[in-house]
Design a protein around this motif. Structure first.
Motif, mmCIF file in Angstrom:
data_model
loop_
_atom_site.group_PDB
_atom_site.id
_atom_site.type_symbol
_atom_site.label_atom_id
_atom_site.label_comp_id
_atom_site.label_asym_id
_atom_site.label_seq_id
_atom_site.Cartn_x
_atom_site.Cartn_y
_atom_site.Cartn_z
ATOM 1 N N THR A 1 -8.243 6.698 8.087
ATOM 2 C CA THR A 1 -7.253 7.387 7.012
ATOM 3 C C THR A 1 -8.203 8.311 6.017
ATOM 4 N N LEU A 2 -9.365 7.793 6.075
ATOM 5 C CA LEU A 2 -10.324 8.907 5.064
ATOM 6 C C LEU A 2 -10.592 10.179 6.341
ATOM 7 N N LEU A 3 -10.768 9.672 7.336
ATOM 8 C CA LEU A 3 -11.281 10.745 8.053
ATOM 9 C C LEU A 3 -10.091 11.723 8.293
ATOM 10 N N LEU B 1 0.011 9.895 -0.465
ATOM 11 C CA LEU B 1 0.881 9.235 0.466
ATOM 12 C C LEU B 1 0.309 8.855 1.709
ATOM 13 N N LEU B 2 -0.631 9.707 2.345
ATOM 14 C CA LEU B 2 -1.316 9.434 3.525
ATOM 15 C C LEU B 2 -2.178 8.088 3.315
ATOM 16 N N THR C 1 0.815 -1.264 -0.064
ATOM 17 C CA THR C 1 -0.036 0.075 -0.058
ATOM 18 C C THR C 1 0.772 1.180 -0.076
ATOM 19 N N SER C 2 1.902 0.971 0.707
ATOM 20 C CA SER C 2 2.795 2.279 0.691
ATOM 21 C C SER C 2 3.671 2.812 -0.467
#
Length: 782
Positions: free
Chosen positions: A671-673, A699-700, A358-359
């Motif tokens: 992550t979305l929040l 990236l986040l 994912t990264s």
């Protein structure tokens, strides 16, 4: 079976060792060659429309890449001349660091006269052409007779007969008026802003970029400026040039790399020490970071040949992400004292591999946009992560010997997870989410969006102002806006240049433009030369006849050039007289030829649309505004990356659903929040949203989801939470320091990551599942 796996692991570890040794050899070669790039424009894409002009302008930049321009001025010429002499003496004391260049002596005027003399009757200015077209022969004859009487100490009568109206002399005076610099007491001088200035030009003798961040040129110029002023407040010294920008960028980047890279490394190692109280984790985690950084530099240098300075500054934050693998391994080793290192690694490998994937996908998303700089950063970060991961997976189980005892810090962190609240269908959760919404919605509402390429500019404001002042005083045309002229033949290009000048003549009369820098000013088209020769020849013949009749004699006409003979562009390009403008010619461009016209005195952005409209009416001519073009590209790719970010979130959601089923939302929701929270922070702080902010959100997405993945892989045991806390703390430090960068784009990137990673760190345990996982038993049995 177990022995086969061990032999395979040892073989892979040895293969990785050989690759690392090759990287070390490459690193030595790379740093000796210093293949580092400081040009901001190298970060930016080249549109197909302006590719030809970009090549010319880069050639122009290369021609002055080693040049420093200094203006010494005061209200009085005598004081200016004395100050300039003091400045020159002070720079001479710096040895060979700055070599003076005599711009006055660089142009051989006598050779230029000899070159153009055969075409004297083919060269007219617009004013001369209008005078001859509208002038009455009797009036022109009277002017010529007056000029003849005034030449008692000047040219002979035969010279007057060749040029009775002084057209040749006036043409050269108009060429000289293109530059504001004139010779005065043997010095290059000009006037402006209420001061008399001396222009001093220097050639640097060593590269302006220094890995150590030295500022030799600036220091010498600062010392020389103090000597020139010598207590006189009216004396002003202005220094500009590409080397000064490169030197300032090198010094700033050196400082930022030290602060971000070494600062985050020191913070990571300190956290590792507090958590494990052992030298072994510090050494091995540091080793993985060093190998990751070296691999990133080598891969970037091999693929792109050069590594940009901003890539190194951005890459320094890699330390805050790449250490997660090593920290997670040692936290598990500490919590599972009876498990062997290989069994711990086998237990962690699925979750670590998914986190790496994912990264890396998030980093590689940076490279989707055709920005060379972004692609460098993407490759640098992705390769660095993979190299750090391989170092942990292949070497740590072999190099790690001995047990790790739990420490007070690690125990406290592991136990803190149990005290962390969870999202539930209750009033407290509703109040917390409501408070979060009250922060996010107004913040996003007041967010500004800025797609300005100047966000990539990191030169000191004083140096930028000095560059602008120098350009204004010298009347130097800006390379940011220009006219690109194409044609099937060189002569057609020249004719179209003349048509562009005619189309922009009203703008010059209105004061919107000061003039042009164009090849056709020095080599008119064949049609223009023949027409001017016929016009001048007809009027001069009439003038000679009338003057001869007045004087009571006859005046022989000088030998004229053949009617079809004209000055050609190849002949001009082959002569040294074209040296200062040769960079404006593109030779063959596709199926034809092209040139660039630079505009002087274009300072008001409000008139650019009108000038663009006038230029585009000429066939083969095209207005180019690099700032507007690149800003549009930033806007285009910000929008594109925003959609890709949404697509990436959907892809990650599918990947999580494949691995965890309906529980996958627990890894993605924090992550979305956090992404929404970080955007709101930008709005509250007045930091504009731009492409680099969207890239930080991409990236986040990859980094933040890792925390949820680890909590889903090992729910409730506290071990993964300890690794998450340590990894997130180091990531926060790395990107928090990146927010201190003087480059606005990197500052926005760092601010977005700082607030986003902090938010996802806090929110991830909220969404952890209720069940417990028997991870400890599985690892010990493995």
């Amino acid at each position: 079976m177990q022995g086969g796996i061990t032999r395979l692991a040892r073989g892979l570890a040895i293969a990785w060792l050989l690759i690392v040794l090759a990287m070390i050899a490459h690193q030595v070669q790379f740093w000796r060659g210093s293949r580092l790039d400081t040009d901001v424009m190298a970060l930016l894409p080249t549109s197909e429309r302006t590719a030809a002009a970009d090549r010319v302008l880069r050639r122009l930049a290369d021609s002055v890449a080693q040049e420093v321009v200094v203006l010494v001025g005061s209200p009085d010429w005598a004081r200016t001349r004395a100050a300039a002499q003091r400045f020159s003496q002070a720079t001479a004391q710096g040895g060979t660091l700055l070599q003076p260049v005599d711009k006055i002596a660089a142009f051989d005027f006598d050779k230029a006269l000899d070159f153009y003399r055969p075409w004297r009757d083919h060269l007219l200015t617009d004013a001369q052409r209008q005078q001859l077209q509208q002038g009455n022969p009797d009036q022109l004859a009277q002017q010529a007779l007056t000029r003849l009487y005034q030449l008692s100490t000047g040219p002979r009568l035969t010279d007057w007969a060749a040029d009775p109206l002084g057209l040749w002399q006036d043409w050269w005076l108009s060429r000289a008026a293109v530059t504001r610099v004139q010779e005065r007491d043997g010095l290059a001088a000009l006037s402006g802003d209420g001061k008399e200035w001396v222009l001093l030009t220097y050639h640097i003798t060593k590269p302006a970029f220094s890995v150590s961040g030295s500022t030799d040129y600036s220091d010498l110029l600062r010392t020389a400026g103090a000597a020139a002023r010598q207590g006189d407040a009216d004396v002003r010294v202005v220094a500009a040039g590409i080397p000064l920008h490169a030197e300032a960028a090198a010094a700033q980047a050196n400082f930022e790399m030290n602060v971000i890279g070494w600062g985050s490394l020191a913070a990571v190692l300190l956290l590792v020490w507090l958590a494990f109280r052992s030298l072994r984790p510090i050494v091995l985690v540091g080793l993985s970071l060093a190998i990751g950084t070296a691999a990133a530099i080598s891969a970037t240098a091999i693929v792109f040949d050069r590594v940009h300075l901003i890539t190194l500054v951005f890459g320094a934050s890699l330390v805050g992400v790449a250490e997660d693998f090593g920290i997670h391994y040692f936290v598990s080793r500490q919590a599972l004292p009876r498990a062997t290192p290989p069994s711990v690694m086998r237990h962690l490998l699925p979750g670590m591999a998914l986190a790496l994937a994912t990264s890396v996908v998030a980093y590689l998303a940076l490279g989707i946009a055709p920005f060379p700089g972004l692609r460098q950063m993407a490759l640098f970060s992705a390769v660095g992560l993979v190299a750090a991961f391989l170092t942990v997976v292949l070497w740590f189980p072999l190099l790690d010997r001995g047990a790790l005892r739990p420490t007070r810090v690690s125990n406290w962190l592991a136990e803190s997870l149990a005290r962390w609240p969870r999202v539930r269908a209750d009033r407290r959760t509703a109040l917390a989410l409501g408070a979060l919404a009250l922060f996010i919605v107004p913040g996003i509402w007041q967010l500004r969006i800025v797609d300005d390429v100047r966000q990539l500019q990191s030169s000191p404001p004083a140096l930028i102002e000095a560059q602008r002042l120098t350009g204004r005083l010298l009347g130097t045309p800006s390379p940011a806006q220009f006219v690109l002229v194409r044609g099937a033949t060189p002569d057609e290009v020249l004719a179209r240049e003349e048509a562009v000048k005619a189309a922009l003549a009203p703008a010059i009369r209105r004061g919107e433009l000061a003039g042009f820098l164009a090849i056709s000013d020095w080599v008119p088209s064949a049609a223009r030369q023949r027409a001017d020769a016929a016009l001048a020849g007809r009027q001069e013949a009439a003038v000679r006849e009338r003057v001869a009749r007045t004087l009571g004699g006859s005046i022989a006409a000088p030998a004229a050039s053949p009617a079809d003979a004209v000055l050609t562009l190849p002949a001009w390009l082959a002569n040294p007289v074209s040296g200062t403008l040769r960079h404006l010619w593109l030779d063959r461009e596709g199926s034809g030829y092209a040139s660039v016209m630079l505009l002087r005195g274009l300072e008001n952005p409000a008139v650019m649309s009108g000038i663009a409209t006038a230029v585009n009416t000429v066939q083969g001519a095209e207005w180019a505004d690099r700032i507007a073009d690149l800003s549009f590209l930033l806007h285009h790719y910000r929008v594109l990356m925003s959609w890709l970010l949404l697509a990436g979130a959907a892809g990650v959601a599918l990947l999580l659903a494949w691995r965890y089923g309906r529980a996958g939302w627990r890894a993605l929701a924090p992550t979305l929040l956090a992404a929404a929270f970080s955007v709101a922070v930008l709005g509250w702080l007045g930091v504009p949203l731009q492409l680099f902010s969207v890239l930080a959100l991409a990236l986040l997405l990859g980094v933040g989801v890792d925390y949820g993945i680890f909590l889903l892989e090992h729910p409730g045991d506290g071990v993964s939470w300890t690794a998450i806390v340590l990894g997130a703390a180091s990531t926060l430090l790395a990107f928090g320091l990146l927010a201190l960068s003087s480059t606005p784009a990197l500052h926005a990137f760092g601010m977005t990551m700082l607030s986003g990673v902090g938010a996802v760190w806090v929110l991830s345990p909220w969404f952890r599942p209720l069940g417990r996982h028997a991870s400890q038993q599985q690892a010990e049995q493995g």
